[in-house]
Write a protein that holds these residues in place. Sequence first.
Motif, PDB file in Angstrom:
ATOM      1  N   ILE A  66       0.862  -1.183   0.000  1.00  0.00           N
ATOM      2  CA  ILE A  66       0.000   0.000   0.000  1.00  0.00           C
ATOM      3  C   ILE A  66       0.896   1.230   0.000  1.00  0.00           C
ATOM      4  N   LEU A  67       0.695   2.081  -0.973  1.00  0.00           N
ATOM      5  CA  LEU A  67       1.477   3.299  -1.083  1.00  0.00           C
ATOM      6  C   LEU A  67       0.764   4.464  -0.396  1.00  0.00           C
ATOM      7  N   ILE A  68      -0.557   4.470  -0.511  1.00  0.00           N
ATOM      8  CA  ILE A  68      -1.371   5.588  -0.039  1.00  0.00           C
ATOM      9  C   ILE A  68      -2.426   5.066   0.922  1.00  0.00           C
ATOM     10  N   THR A  69      -2.629   5.790   2.025  1.00  0.00           N
ATOM     11  CA  THR A  69      -3.672   5.442   2.986  1.00  0.00           C
ATOM     12  C   THR A  69      -4.606   6.633   3.165  1.00  0.00           C
ATOM     13  N   LYS A  70      -5.764   6.376   3.756  1.00  0.00           N
ATOM     14  CA  LYS A  70      -6.745   7.445   3.946  1.00  0.00           C
ATOM     15  C   LYS A  70      -6.317   8.457   5.001  1.00  0.00           C
ATOM     16  N   LYS A  71      -5.275   8.148   5.750  1.00  0.00           N
ATOM     17  CA  LYS A  71      -4.783   9.081   6.775  1.00  0.00           C
ATOM     18  C   LYS A  71      -3.771  10.078   6.218  1.00  0.00           C
ATOM     19  N   MET A  72      -3.295   9.845   5.007  1.00  0.00           N
ATOM     20  CA  MET A  72      -2.322  10.752   4.393  1.00  0.00           C
ATOM     21  C   MET A  72      -3.024  12.036   3.952  1.00  0.00           C
ATOM     22  N   SER A  73      -2.277  13.131   3.925  1.00  0.00           N
ATOM     23  CA  SER A  73      -2.871  14.395   3.481  1.00  0.00           C
ATOM     24  C   SER A  73      -2.958  14.427   1.956  1.00  0.00           C
ATOM     25  N   THR A  74      -3.908  15.207   1.481  1.00  0.00           N
ATOM     26  CA  THR A  74      -4.096  15.338   0.038  1.00  0.00           C
ATOM     27  C   THR A  74      -2.843  15.909  -0.619  1.00  0.00           C
ATOM     28  N   GLY A  75      -2.216  16.870   0.030  1.00  0.00           N
ATOM     29  CA  GLY A  75      -1.003  17.478  -0.516  1.00  0.00           C
ATOM     30  C   GLY A  75       0.167  16.515  -0.561  1.00  0.00           C
ATOM     31  N   GLU A  76       0.302  15.719   0.483  1.00  0.00           N
ATOM     32  CA  GLU A  76       1.376  14.726   0.555  1.00  0.00           C
ATOM     33  C   GLU A  76       1.263  13.737  -0.606  1.00  0.00           C
ATOM     34  N   VAL A  77       0.039  13.306  -0.875  1.00  0.00           N
ATOM     35  CA  VAL A  77      -0.198  12.312  -1.922  1.00  0.00           C
ATOM     36  C   VAL A  77       0.091  12.882  -3.310  1.00  0.00           C
ATOM     37  N   THR A  78      -0.438  14.070  -3.596  1.00  0.00           N
ATOM     38  CA  THR A  78      -0.241  14.625  -4.942  1.00  0.00           C
ATOM     39  C   THR A  78       1.196  15.067  -5.185  1.00  0.00           C
ATOM     40  N   LYS A  79       1.901  15.436  -4.123  1.00  0.00           N
ATOM     41  CA  LYS A  79       3.307  15.819  -4.273  1.00  0.00           C
ATOM     42  C   LYS A  79       4.172  14.590  -4.558  1.00  0.00           C
ATOM     43  N   LYS A  80       3.913  13.515  -3.819  1.00  0.00           N
ATOM     44  CA  LYS A  80       4.706  12.296  -3.974  1.00  0.00           C
ATOM     45  C   LYS A  80       4.325  11.517  -5.235  1.00  0.00           C
ATOM     46  N   TYR A  81       3.038  11.547  -5.565  1.00  0.00           N
ATOM     47  CA  TYR A  81       2.525  10.796  -6.721  1.00  0.00           C
ATOM     48  C   TYR A  81       1.680  11.722  -7.605  1.00  0.00           C
ATOM     49  N   PRO A  82       2.295  12.525  -8.461  1.00  0.00           N
ATOM     50  CA  PRO A  82       1.552  13.486  -9.298  1.00  0.00           C
ATOM     51  C   PRO A  82       0.439  12.867 -10.141  1.00  0.00           C
ATOM     52  N   ALA A  83       0.569  11.604 -10.526  1.00  0.00           N
ATOM     53  CA  ALA A  83      -0.459  10.953 -11.343  1.00  0.00           C
ATOM     54  C   ALA A  83      -1.804  10.856 -10.615  1.00  0.00           C
ATOM     55  N   THR A  84      -1.785  10.977  -9.300  1.00  0.00           N
ATOM     56  CA  THR A  84      -3.038  10.880  -8.537  1.00  0.00           C
ATOM     57  C   THR A  84      -3.929  12.101  -8.726  1.00  0.00           C
ATOM     58  N   LYS A  85      -3.383  13.174  -9.258  1.00  0.00           N
ATOM     59  CA  LYS A  85      -4.203  14.377  -9.480  1.00  0.00           C
ATOM     60  C   LYS A  85      -5.404  14.074 -10.365  1.00  0.00           C
ATOM     61  N   ALA A  86      -5.247  13.146 -11.290  1.00  0.00           N
ATOM     62  CA  ALA A  86      -6.358  12.769 -12.174  1.00  0.00           C
ATOM     63  C   ALA A  86      -7.499  12.134 -11.379  1.00  0.00           C
ATOM     64  N   VAL A  87      -7.166  11.379 -10.340  1.00  0.00           N
ATOM     65  CA  VAL A  87      -8.195  10.742  -9.502  1.00  0.00           C
ATOM     66  C   VAL A  87      -8.910  11.805  -8.674  1.00  0.00           C
ATOM     67  N   PHE A  88      -8.161  12.752  -8.115  1.00  0.00           N
ATOM     68  CA  PHE A  88      -8.787  13.845  -7.364  1.00  0.00           C
ATOM     69  C   PHE A  88      -9.745  14.618  -8.259  1.00  0.00           C
ATOM     70  N   THR A  89      -9.317  14.905  -9.481  1.00  0.00           N
ATOM     71  CA  THR A  89     -10.163  15.645 -10.423  1.00  0.00           C
ATOM     72  C   THR A  89     -11.406  14.838 -10.792  1.00  0.00           C
ATOM     73  N   LYS A  90     -11.253  13.550 -10.996  1.00  0.00           N
ATOM     74  CA  LYS A  90     -12.381  12.682 -11.359  1.00  0.00           C
ATOM     75  C   LYS A  90     -13.478  12.737 -10.301  1.00  0.00           C
ATOM     76  N   TYR A  91     -13.098  12.680  -9.040  1.00  0.00           N
ATOM     77  CA  TYR A  91     -14.075  12.623  -7.961  1.00  0.00           C
ATOM     78  C   TYR A  91     -14.488  13.985  -7.408  1.00  0.00           C
ATOM     79  N   PHE A  92     -13.550  14.933  -7.362  1.00  0.00           N
ATOM     80  CA  PHE A  92     -13.819  16.198  -6.682  1.00  0.00           C
ATOM     81  C   PHE A  92     -13.907  17.406  -7.615  1.00  0.00           C
ATOM     82  N   GLY A  93     -13.583  17.213  -8.886  1.00  0.00           N
ATOM     83  CA  GLY A  93     -13.646  18.315  -9.840  1.00  0.00           C
ATOM     84  C   GLY A  93     -12.328  19.075  -9.939  1.00  0.00           C
ATOM     85  N   LYS A  94     -12.231  19.898 -10.973  1.00  0.00           N
ATOM     86  CA  LYS A  94     -10.994  20.643 -11.226  1.00  0.00           C
ATOM     87  C   LYS A  94     -10.735  21.706 -10.168  1.00  0.00           C
ATOM     88  N   GLY A  95     -11.777  22.194  -9.519  1.00  0.00           N
ATOM     89  CA  GLY A  95     -11.623  23.221  -8.490  1.00  0.00           C
ATOM     90  C   GLY A  95     -11.009  22.698  -7.207  1.00  0.00           C
TER      91      GLY A  95
END
Length: 76
Positions: free
Chosen positions: A5-34
């Motif tokens: 497991i690379l990412i857990t639900k306890k990690m911060s959103t910033g920590e995840v997107t900084k370490k794994y930039p490809a995850t930004k697409a998942v954030f956008t898919k669920y939460f929108g571009k804003g």
Amino acid sequence: MGNEILITKKMSTGEVTKKYPATKAVFTKYFGKGCFDCPSFGTEDINLACMMHNTDVDKFVKELNEAAKQEASKTS
């Protein structure tokens, strides 16, 4: 290796997107571009972000990990 497991639900959103930039697409898919303009983005944990957006946290984290693993496989 490969199933760790690379990412857990306890990690911060910033920590995840900084370490794994490809995850930004998942954030956008669920939460929108804003999502990235939100004052809370970067500091809140993934669990809170999912609660605020009425999103299944387990499904979300699974997709984040899939995106991170794909990204890692392209660089190795």
